[in-house]
Design a protein around this motif. Sequence first.
Motif, PDB file in Angstrom:
ATOM      1  N   SER A 162      25.582  43.804   7.767  1.00 38.95           N
ATOM      2  CA  SER A 162      26.992  43.413   7.671  1.00 38.95           C
ATOM      3  C   SER A 162      27.583  43.913   6.358  1.00 38.95           C
ATOM      4  O   SER A 162      26.951  43.797   5.306  1.00 38.95           O
ATOM      5  CB  SER A 162      27.145  41.900   7.736  1.00 38.95           C
ATOM      6  OG  SER A 162      26.758  41.415   8.990  1.00 38.95           O
ATOM      7  N   GLU A 172      24.132  40.310  16.905  1.00 35.89           N
ATOM      8  CA  GLU A 172      24.788  39.602  15.817  1.00 35.89           C
ATOM      9  C   GLU A 172      25.016  38.151  16.201  1.00 35.89           C
ATOM     10  O   GLU A 172      25.339  37.857  17.343  1.00 35.89           O
ATOM     11  CB  GLU A 172      26.135  40.276  15.501  1.00 35.89           C
ATOM     12  CG  GLU A 172      26.047  41.759  15.268  1.00 35.89           C
ATOM     13  CD  GLU A 172      26.719  42.546  16.364  1.00 35.89           C
ATOM     14  OE1 GLU A 172      26.861  43.768  16.192  1.00 35.89           O
ATOM     15  OE2 GLU A 172      27.106  41.966  17.380  1.00 35.89           O
ATOM     16  N   THR A 222      23.106  36.904  11.059  1.00 35.78           N
ATOM     17  CA  THR A 222      21.851  37.580  11.372  1.00 35.78           C
ATOM     18  C   THR A 222      21.871  39.078  11.095  1.00 35.78           C
ATOM     19  O   THR A 222      20.825  39.686  10.901  1.00 35.78           O
ATOM     20  CB  THR A 222      21.488  37.377  12.856  1.00 35.78           C
ATOM     21  OG1 THR A 222      22.566  37.852  13.671  1.00 35.78           O
ATOM     22  CG2 THR A 222      21.225  35.920  13.153  1.00 35.78           C
ATOM     23  N   ASP A 223      23.060  39.669  11.080  1.00 36.61           N
ATOM     24  CA  ASP A 223      23.122  41.128  10.937  1.00 36.61           C
ATOM     25  C   ASP A 223      22.959  41.513   9.468  1.00 36.61           C
ATOM     26  O   ASP A 223      23.882  41.356   8.679  1.00 36.61           O
ATOM     27  CB  ASP A 223      24.454  41.642  11.490  1.00 36.61           C
ATOM     28  CG  ASP A 223      24.528  43.162  11.524  1.00 36.61           C
ATOM     29  OD1 ASP A 223      23.628  43.825  10.979  1.00 36.61           O
ATOM     30  OD2 ASP A 223      25.493  43.684  12.102  1.00 36.61           O
ATOM     31  N   ALA A 272      30.291  43.642  11.938  1.00 34.82           N
ATOM     32  CA  ALA A 272      29.113  44.456  12.216  1.00 34.82           C
ATOM     33  C   ALA A 272      29.327  45.830  11.600  1.00 34.82           C
ATOM     34  O   ALA A 272      30.379  46.432  11.775  1.00 34.82           O
ATOM     35  CB  ALA A 272      28.912  44.560  13.726  1.00 34.82           C
TER      36      ALA A 272
END
Lengths: 113, 111
Positions: free
Chosen positions: B29, B2, B25-26, B93
């Motif tokens: 999420s 992440e 980036t996740d 996350a």
Amino acid sequence: DAGVIQSPRHEVTEMGQEVTLRCKPISGHNSLFWYRQTMMRGLELLIYFNNNVPIDDSGMPEDRFSAKMPNASFSTLKIQPSEPRDSAVYFCASILKQGSPLHFGNGTRLTVT
Amino acid sequence: GEDVEQSLFLSVREGDSSVINCTYTDSSSTYLYWYKQEPGAGLQLLTYIFSNMDMKQDQRLTVLLNKKDKHLSLRIADTQTGDSAIYFCAERASSASKIIFGSGTRLSIRP
């Protein structure tokens, strides 16, 4: 609601000394987080607990750092021995349940000379 | 892994709108947050948005989420001197309780 309470607000100590930071989460919150904030590295998660059990301590920098949560209303972060590079603001935060937003304390500003 | 990225500084004239941007980036999420930090204080939750929403408005604050581009923005309408602070974007996350923060954007207001 008193919010997350951290003590002390400021701590100045000499290199090699033991430092203990304290946190009281919001009553009823079941997860507690310790973060460190520096100019260089921003806000880093050190460790977090669910129901007093450490879940992820991968952010703890090294063995000099340890954290405990003996009960639902108290946690400590200890640095022994402290070093100048540990100087930072340390925040404690808690959440009511997974998915809830974090509530932060006002932090402890640690200076190690 | 992440990662959350923000620009470090933004300067806005008083009365104008401020737009603070964030990328993450996740893709899994589930929650995205905006926090405000004033000098000497902890982070204060401003607003948050679920990943199944694309917009949320709360008084002067508007959050826009583009899931495809993994881009989140915070718009502050009629920016005031009291809005001077550092604004942090954060994501949860999906697989864990931990929240990952960006580096923060320092918003300064000029007269």
